[in-house]
Structure formats: structure tokens, C-alpha cells
Design a protein around this motif. Structure first.
Motif, PDB file in Angstrom:
ATOM      1  N   LEU A 188       0.853  -1.184   0.000  1.00  0.00           N
ATOM      2  CA  LEU A 188       0.000   0.000   0.000  1.00  0.00           C
ATOM      3  C   LEU A 188       0.892   1.238   0.000  1.00  0.00           C
ATOM      4  O   LEU A 188       1.810   1.345   0.824  1.00  0.00           O
ATOM      5  N   VAL A 189       0.612   2.164  -0.888  1.00  0.00           N
ATOM      6  CA  VAL A 189       1.414   3.379  -0.984  1.00  0.00           C
ATOM      7  C   VAL A 189       0.497   4.588  -0.869  1.00  0.00           C
ATOM      8  O   VAL A 189      -0.360   4.813  -1.728  1.00  0.00           O
ATOM      9  N   GLU A 190       0.686   5.351   0.208  1.00  0.00           N
ATOM     10  CA  GLU A 190      -0.122   6.549   0.422  1.00  0.00           C
ATOM     11  C   GLU A 190       0.587   7.783  -0.142  1.00  0.00           C
ATOM     12  O   GLU A 190       1.817   7.818  -0.230  1.00  0.00           O
ATOM     13  N   SER A 191      -0.218   8.778  -0.455  1.00  0.00           N
ATOM     14  CA  SER A 191       0.305  10.071  -0.870  1.00  0.00           C
ATOM     15  C   SER A 191      -0.755  11.136  -0.611  1.00  0.00           C
ATOM     16  O   SER A 191      -1.914  10.806  -0.328  1.00  0.00           O
ATOM     17  N   GLY A 192      -0.326  12.393  -0.670  1.00  0.00           N
ATOM     18  CA  GLY A 192      -1.285  13.485  -0.581  1.00  0.00           C
ATOM     19  C   GLY A 192      -1.296  14.260   0.715  1.00  0.00           C
ATOM     20  O   GLY A 192      -2.032  15.236   0.855  1.00  0.00           O
ATOM     21  N   SER A 246      -4.391   9.669  -1.070  1.00  0.00           N
ATOM     22  CA  SER A 246      -4.549   8.541  -1.986  1.00  0.00           C
ATOM     23  C   SER A 246      -3.810   7.335  -1.431  1.00  0.00           C
ATOM     24  O   SER A 246      -2.784   7.484  -0.762  1.00  0.00           O
ATOM     25  N   CYS A 247      -4.340   6.159  -1.726  1.00  0.00           N
ATOM     26  CA  CYS A 247      -3.687   4.914  -1.330  1.00  0.00           C
ATOM     27  C   CYS A 247      -3.825   3.923  -2.481  1.00  0.00           C
ATOM     28  O   CYS A 247      -4.948   3.497  -2.797  1.00  0.00           O
ATOM     29  N   GLU A 248      -2.703   3.598  -3.085  1.00  0.00           N
ATOM     30  CA  GLU A 248      -2.703   2.641  -4.183  1.00  0.00           C
ATOM     31  C   GLU A 248      -2.289   1.282  -3.657  1.00  0.00           C
ATOM     32  O   GLU A 248      -1.258   1.154  -2.981  1.00  0.00           O
ATOM     33  N   ALA A 249      -3.090   0.271  -3.986  1.00  0.00           N
ATOM     34  CA  ALA A 249      -2.817  -1.099  -3.547  1.00  0.00           C
ATOM     35  C   ALA A 249      -2.250  -1.917  -4.692  1.00  0.00           C
ATOM     36  O   ALA A 249      -2.666  -1.768  -5.845  1.00  0.00           O
ATOM     37  N   TYR A 258      -1.471   9.655   8.790  1.00  0.00           N
ATOM     38  CA  TYR A 258      -2.588   8.904   8.253  1.00  0.00           C
ATOM     39  C   TYR A 258      -2.066   7.658   7.542  1.00  0.00           C
ATOM     40  O   TYR A 258      -1.151   7.739   6.720  1.00  0.00           O
ATOM     41  N   TYR A 259      -2.695   6.524   7.854  1.00  0.00           N
ATOM     42  CA  TYR A 259      -2.287   5.240   7.312  1.00  0.00           C
ATOM     43  C   TYR A 259      -3.436   4.583   6.544  1.00  0.00           C
ATOM     44  O   TYR A 259      -4.588   4.629   6.981  1.00  0.00           O
ATOM     45  N   CYS A 260      -3.080   3.934   5.472  1.00  0.00           N
ATOM     46  CA  CYS A 260      -4.009   3.113   4.707  1.00  0.00           C
ATOM     47  C   CYS A 260      -3.844   1.665   5.168  1.00  0.00           C
ATOM     48  O   CYS A 260      -2.718   1.228   5.439  1.00  0.00           O
ATOM     49  N   ALA A 261      -4.955   0.937   5.274  1.00  0.00           N
ATOM     50  CA  ALA A 261      -4.918  -0.451   5.711  1.00  0.00           C
ATOM     51  C   ALA A 261      -5.778  -1.299   4.785  1.00  0.00           C
ATOM     52  O   ALA A 261      -6.754  -0.811   4.200  1.00  0.00           O
ATOM     53  N   ALA A 262      -5.419  -2.585   4.688  1.00  0.00           N
ATOM     54  CA  ALA A 262      -6.180  -3.507   3.840  1.00  0.00           C
ATOM     55  C   ALA A 262      -6.245  -4.879   4.488  1.00  0.00           C
ATOM     56  O   ALA A 262      -5.377  -5.251   5.272  1.00  0.00           O
ATOM     57  N   LYS A 313      -6.932  -5.528  13.765  1.00  0.00           N
ATOM     58  CA  LYS A 313      -7.635  -6.475  12.898  1.00  0.00           C
ATOM     59  C   LYS A 313      -7.189  -6.388  11.440  1.00  0.00           C
ATOM     60  O   LYS A 313      -7.657  -7.148  10.608  1.00  0.00           O
ATOM     61  N   TRP A 314      -6.311  -5.453  11.133  1.00  0.00           N
ATOM     62  CA  TRP A 314      -5.927  -5.231   9.742  1.00  0.00           C
ATOM     63  C   TRP A 314      -4.563  -5.842   9.449  1.00  0.00           C
ATOM     64  O   TRP A 314      -3.610  -5.679  10.222  1.00  0.00           O
ATOM     65  N   GLU A 315      -4.453  -6.441   8.263  1.00  0.00           N
ATOM     66  CA  GLU A 315      -3.266  -7.218   7.914  1.00  0.00           C
ATOM     67  C   GLU A 315      -2.153  -6.371   7.306  1.00  0.00           C
ATOM     68  O   GLU A 315      -0.985  -6.538   7.644  1.00  0.00           O
ATOM     69  N   TYR A 316      -2.498  -5.488   6.399  1.00  0.00           N
ATOM     70  CA  TYR A 316      -1.484  -4.756   5.631  1.00  0.00           C
ATOM     71  C   TYR A 316      -1.618  -3.256   5.871  1.00  0.00           C
ATOM     72  O   TYR A 316      -2.719  -2.716   5.968  1.00  0.00           O
ATOM     73  N   TRP A 317      -0.449  -2.601   5.904  1.00  0.00           N
ATOM     74  CA  TRP A 317      -0.395  -1.173   6.193  1.00  0.00           C
ATOM     75  C   TRP A 317       0.546  -0.451   5.233  1.00  0.00           C
ATOM     76  O   TRP A 317       1.568  -1.011   4.819  1.00  0.00           O
ATOM     77  N   GLY A 318       0.181   0.775   4.932  1.00  0.00           N
ATOM     78  CA  GLY A 318       1.087   1.631   4.195  1.00  0.00           C
ATOM     79  C   GLY A 318       2.077   2.288   5.137  1.00  0.00           C
ATOM     80  O   GLY A 318       2.026   2.084   6.350  1.00  0.00           O
ATOM     81  N   GLN A 319       2.948   3.105   4.572  1.00  0.00           N
ATOM     82  CA  GLN A 319       4.002   3.739   5.360  1.00  0.00           C
ATOM     83  C   GLN A 319       3.516   4.995   6.077  1.00  0.00           C
ATOM     84  O   GLN A 319       4.190   5.491   6.984  1.00  0.00           O
ATOM     85  N   GLY A 320       2.376   5.496   5.690  1.00  0.00           N
ATOM     86  CA  GLY A 320       1.803   6.677   6.328  1.00  0.00           C
ATOM     87  C   GLY A 320       2.135   7.957   5.591  1.00  0.00           C
ATOM     88  O   GLY A 320       3.153   8.063   4.902  1.00  0.00           O
ATOM     89  N   THR A 321       1.252   8.932   5.738  1.00  0.00           N
ATOM     90  CA  THR A 321       1.468  10.261   5.180  1.00  0.00           C
ATOM     91  C   THR A 321       1.019  11.285   6.226  1.00  0.00           C
ATOM     92  O   THR A 321      -0.042  11.137   6.832  1.00  0.00           O
ATOM     93  N   GLN A 322       1.830  12.296   6.436  1.00  0.00           N
ATOM     94  CA  GLN A 322       1.592  13.253   7.511  1.00  0.00           C
ATOM     95  C   GLN A 322       0.609  14.332   7.084  1.00  0.00           C
ATOM     96  O   GLN A 322       0.728  14.905   5.988  1.00  0.00           O
ATOM     97  N   VAL A 323      -0.336  14.609   7.949  1.00  0.00           N
ATOM     98  CA  VAL A 323      -1.278  15.719   7.759  1.00  0.00           C
ATOM     99  C   VAL A 323      -1.127  16.654   8.950  1.00  0.00           C
ATOM    100  O   VAL A 323      -1.227  16.228  10.098  1.00  0.00           O
ATOM    101  N   THR A 324      -0.864  17.923   8.656  1.00  0.00           N
ATOM    102  CA  THR A 324      -0.718  18.924   9.704  1.00  0.00           C
ATOM    103  C   THR A 324      -1.669  20.076   9.426  1.00  0.00           C
ATOM    104  O   THR A 324      -1.642  20.668   8.332  1.00  0.00           O
ATOM    105  N   VAL A 325      -2.511  20.387  10.405  1.00  0.00           N
ATOM    106  CA  VAL A 325      -3.496  21.461  10.265  1.00  0.00           C
ATOM    107  C   VAL A 325      -3.196  22.517  11.330  1.00  0.00           C
ATOM    108  O   VAL A 325      -3.138  22.203  12.518  1.00  0.00           O
ATOM    109  N   SER A 326      -2.987  23.740  10.896  1.00  0.00           N
ATOM    110  CA  SER A 326      -2.645  24.791  11.851  1.00  0.00           C
ATOM    111  C   SER A 326      -3.680  25.916  11.844  1.00  0.00           C
ATOM    112  O   SER A 326      -4.532  25.965  10.943  1.00  0.00           O
TER     113      SER A 326
END
Length: 120
Positions: A4-8, A21-24, A91-95, A107-120
Motif C-alpha cells: 500500500l502506498v499513500e500520498s497526498g 490517496s492509497c494505491e494497492a 494517516y495510514y491506509c490499511a487492507a 484487525k488489519w493485515e497490511y499497512w502503508g508507510q503513512g502520510t503526515q497531515v498537519t493542520v494549523s
């Protein structure tokens, strides 16, 4: 095995929007977004059933976030509107859920590397 590859992710002011986005690498029936802020437990944000595209949301994001999919690209998205500082997290994508409560990260088997979201 599923990759799983996250972006955005990125930085945005309160009230702004981001789309993750999370591409599997392979199709999986259930996919989800989780987030984890420093010092806090990983929490479920949204889950989608790939068969119909129906999504379920955590109460904290309901009405602001939308999870969707593009089956041709084997990609799921998380549109985040009206962002608040408390939405800041990795933020992480899981499948591949093993069943039980979707919001239980264990309960989730697969994980992406994560993408950081910062709101100020």
C-alpha cells in the motif's frame, strides 16, 4: 502480500482541504484509513467495502471526510474538508480486515508507510 502506498499529505490551514490517496498492489475487499497523533492510539477514520463503494466513518470526521475508490487504478481516496487542528496526525491506509470492529487497528493485515497531515 499487499503493498500500500499513500500520498497526498501536507500542511494546511484550519478550514482547508486535502485529498489522500492509497494505491494497492492487489485488490482487497475492505480498505480503511487510520490516523495516529503523537502519544495517542491509532484510530479508525473510515472504511470502504470495495464491492459497492459504501463507506463508514468515525463520528469525529462524519460530514467532513469522504472515502472513495477508483477500481481501475486499485486506489482509494480520503477527501478531507473543513480540516481542524485536531485532525493533525500520521494517516495510514490499511487492507485485509480479519473481521470484528473495523476501527480496531489490530484487525488489519497490511499497512502503508503513512502520510503526515498537519493542520494549523
Amino acid at each position: 502480500h499487499v503493498q500500500l502506498v499513500e500520498s497526498g499529505g501536507g500542511s494546511v490551514q484550519a478550514g482547508g482541504s486535502l485529498r489522500l490517496s492509497c494505491e494497492a498492489s492487489r485488490h482487497r475487499t475492505w480498505m480503511a484509513w487510520f490516523r495516529q497523533a503523537p502519544g495517542r492510539e491509532r484510530e479508525g477514520v473510515a472504511v470502504i467495502y470495495r464491492g459497492t463503494g459504501d463507506a463508514t466513518y468515525a463520528d469525529s470526521v462524519k460530514g467532513r471526510f469522504t472515502m472513495s475508490q477508483d477500481n481501475a487504478k486499485n486506489t482509494v481516496y480520503l477527501q478531507m474538508n473543513s480540516l481542524k487542528p485536531e485532525d493533525s496526525a500520521m494517516y495510514y491506509c490499511a487492507a485485509e480486515s480479519r473481521g470484528g470492529m473495523w476501527s480496531d487497528w489490530s484487525k488489519w493485515e497490511y499497512w502503508g508507510q503513512g502520510t503526515q497531515v498537519t493542520v494549523s
